[in-house]
Design an enzyme around this catalytic site. Sequence first.
Site, PDB file in Angstrom:
ATOM      1  CB  ILE A   1      -3.781   9.521   9.972  1.00  0.00           C
ATOM      2  CG1 ILE A   1      -3.665   8.215  10.981  1.00  0.00           C
ATOM      3  CG2 ILE A   1      -2.383   9.890   9.428  1.00  0.00           C
ATOM      4  CD1 ILE A   1      -2.710   7.173  10.111  1.00  0.00           C
TER       5      ILE A   1
ATOM      6  CE  LYS B   1      -7.528  -1.696   9.817  1.00  0.00           C
ATOM      7  NZ  LYS B   1      -6.208  -2.027   9.130  1.00  0.00           N
TER       8      LYS B   1
ATOM      9  CE1 TYR C   1      -9.914   0.137   8.136  1.00  0.00           C
ATOM     10  CE2 TYR C   1     -10.897   1.425   9.936  1.00  0.00           C
ATOM     11  CZ  TYR C   1      -9.976   1.277   9.003  1.00  0.00           C
ATOM     12  OH  TYR C   1      -8.676   1.801   9.331  1.00  0.00           O
TER      13      TYR C   1
ATOM     14  CG  ASN D   1      -3.915  -8.110  -5.808  1.00  0.00           C
ATOM     15  OD1 ASN D   1      -4.118  -7.901  -4.655  1.00  0.00           O
ATOM     16  ND2 ASN D   1      -4.824  -8.574  -6.682  1.00  0.00           N
TER      17      ASN D   1
ATOM     18  N   GLY E   1      -0.551   4.836  -0.767  1.00  0.00           N
ATOM     19  CA  GLY E   1      -1.977   5.182  -0.151  1.00  0.00           C
ATOM     20  C   GLY E   1      -1.184   6.496   0.859  1.00  0.00           C
ATOM     21  CD  GLN E   2      -4.039   9.785   5.605  1.00  0.00           C
ATOM     22  OE1 GLN E   2      -4.653   8.654   5.743  1.00  0.00           O
ATOM     23  NE2 GLN E   2      -4.093  10.849   6.336  1.00  0.00           N
TER      24      GLN E   2
ATOM     25  N   GLY F   1       0.859  -1.293  -0.046  1.00  0.00           N
ATOM     26  CA  GLY F   1       0.066  -0.048  -0.105  1.00  0.00           C
ATOM     27  C   GLY F   1       0.733   1.172  -0.155  1.00  0.00           C
TER      28      GLY F   1
ATOM     29  NE  ARG G   1      -5.084  -3.249  -5.557  1.00  0.00           N
ATOM     30  CZ  ARG G   1      -6.367  -3.196  -5.607  1.00  0.00           C
ATOM     31  NH1 ARG G   1      -7.084  -4.098  -6.344  1.00  0.00           N
ATOM     32  NH2 ARG G   1      -6.957  -2.732  -4.714  1.00  0.00           N
TER      33      ARG G   1
HETATM   34  C1  AKB Z   1     -11.248   5.804   8.960  1.00  0.00           C
HETATM   35  O1  AKB Z   1     -11.582   6.903   9.178  1.00  0.00           O
HETATM   36  O2  AKB Z   1     -11.660   4.740   8.608  1.00  0.00           O
HETATM   37  C2  AKB Z   1      -9.784   5.635   9.353  1.00  0.00           C
HETATM   38  C3  AKB Z   1      -9.583   5.116  10.588  1.00  0.00           C
HETATM   39  C4  AKB Z   1      -9.824   5.853  11.688  1.00  0.00           C
HETATM   40  O3  AKB Z   1      -9.217   3.973  10.851  1.00  0.00           O
HETATM   41  N1  AKB Z   1      -8.792   6.881   9.307  1.00  0.00           N
END
Ligand code: AKB
Length: 320
Positions: A173, A147, A143, A54, A11-12, A8, A36
Amino acid sequence: MKNILVTGAAGQIGTELVTSLRQRYGKNAIVIATGRRTQLPAYIKNTGPFSYLNVLDRNQLEELAFENNIDTIYHMASILSAVGEQKPQLAWDINMNGLYNVLEVARTYNISVLWPSSIAVFGPDTPKLNTPNDTILKPTTIYGISKVAGELLAEYYFHKFSVDVRSVRYPGIISSETPPGGGTTDYAVAIYYDAVQKGSYTCFVREDTTLPMIYMPDAIKGLIDLAEADNAQLTHRIFNIGSMSFSAGKLADSIKELIPDFTIQYKPDFRQEIADSWPQSVDDSFARSEWKWDPKYDLPKMTRDMIDRLQKKFNKEENF
Ligand code: AKB
């Protein structure tokens, strides 16, 4: 000599992490940026190797790790919370199977793994203020669920196969180099871009929405400090890291200190519910005691730096 692979990398976090790792280790490390997205900034392309990868392709990952004698993987490839709610199957696939592939390759080749978890592991039943490290993990987003499952999988690989895997639970972040892609906390980045470019911002969460946040230099420093920490000092594998907490309204006020004409309006959307399910502040005492976590930025210092960098960035672009 260290041989590091970053997934990644476009990415940011990835872009700034690759730069920091290359600067920190210099000639003592090869840092292979992978991902990717092949449209990378020059400061990544011109400072070291890049490979298309990937993370769902375990053979490709294994080949890269084996051929380059990789000893550490920073696994940053992930789908964030807001996009995850639009595409739950994709979020599960990338977040779970990507991590599973990384851990399997790590187990096979004795590789250390740094992997970001998130405040998204917490949910509405978790204490909201000063949220403990070890507490109720019942998130309501895919999400967050990925996690939590990822944290359990990481701890399983540590206990069962002795894979040295370490993780920080990132707050939102904030950064000026690469925009975030599809998170709930993205408003705290977009507000600065719009303040500098347009002088106004429409915020997708309420003014009183308060979340823990961190500035990118601290976020990167935290992950590298944890990577370098003495294993004997660690009683955890997964750490809360706090830095600052503020409401969207307070963030706007800090920008108004430097851009007095800045205006903001609030139009909450589906991301409000996600934000409301997360903590307002976290207890990071384990990170502070076990590996000396010590963030440097508060809200005023971050706002000054963000505005300064974005002003330079956009004035520079206008001159091209
Ligand atoms: C999000 O907002 O999905 C992320 C996080 C808090 O993991 N920045």
